[in-house]
Design an enzyme around this catalytic site. Structure first.
Site, PDB file in Angstrom:
ATOM      1  CG  ASP A  45      -7.721 -17.963  -1.156  1.00  0.00           C
ATOM      2  OD1 ASP A  45      -8.468 -18.055  -2.143  1.00  0.00           O
ATOM      3  OD2 ASP A  45      -6.531 -18.326  -1.163  1.00  0.00           O
ATOM      4  CE1 TYR A 136      -0.672 -14.428   2.979  1.00  0.00           C
ATOM      5  CE2 TYR A 136      -0.823 -12.693   1.365  1.00  0.00           C
ATOM      6  CZ  TYR A 136      -0.713 -14.025   1.669  1.00  0.00           C
ATOM      7  OH  TYR A 136      -0.638 -14.956   0.666  1.00  0.00           O
TER       8      TYR A 136
END
Length: 184
Positions: A45, A136
């Site tokens: 990201d 995550y």
């Protein structure tokens, strides 16, 4: 000599595996493993936001003003700024919680919704990173299985997309995807 993903495409495969930097892949759309704020972060990201420049963040801020956060499994599309792609499709993967909170379904939705958005925006070529396998915590092998199964199913039902590239950054993921792609 290492071969490129472009050489893979010439072998008539619509599913391609490439080890490298997704910010340098020239496709119609690259997928960003985003967080729900859409404002950039770490990992892929952050790399996409840095390489693409401020136009991506500005577009994400417009989306946030319109709809707020991006829910897990959903996807939104923006300009790619300075990237060699035309678009960035931002999708929010699930945080791994031992598979007890519908993580496989949520992850499959990331791939499916990203591909639908690509087709809706006339993107014929799409590159995916490993979604949810970084901070995550989604187990790489389980995530790869979901990714490949979902993309294969989509491609079996879709004739618009020319090819999908799985862009992996490390050798472990490359070996894992290569093994899984070799099986039907």
């Amino acid at each position: 000599m290492a071969h490129t993903w472009q050489e893979e495409i010439q072998s008539n495969s619509r599913l391609v595996l490439f080890r490298g930097d997704i910010t340098k892949v020239a496709v119609d759309a690259i997928v960003n493993a985003a967080n729900s704020s859409l404002l950039g972060g770490g990992g892929v990201d952050g790399a996409i936001h840095r390489a693409g420049g401020p136009a991506i963040l500005e577009a994400c801020q417009e989306i946030r003003a319109r709809q707020g956060f991006c829910p897990t499994g959903e996807a939104v599309i923006t300009t790619a700024g300075r990237l060699p792609a035309k678009y960035v499709i931002h999708t929010v993967g699930p945080v791994w919680q031992n598979g007890e909170m519908d993580e496989p379904e949520q992850l499959a939705n990331c791939y499916q919704n990203s591909l639908k958005l690509a087709v809706e925006n006339s993107a014929k070529t799409v590159a995916f990173p490993n979604i949810s396998t970084g901070v995550y915590g989604y187990p790489k092998d389980k995530a790869a299985q979901v990714a490949i199964k979902t993309v294969r199913k989509f491609l079996a039902e879709d004739s618009f997309l020319e090819y999908v590239v799985f862009v992996v950054f490390d050798q472990e993921n490359y070996d894992l995807y290569q093994r899984l792609l070799a099986t039907k």
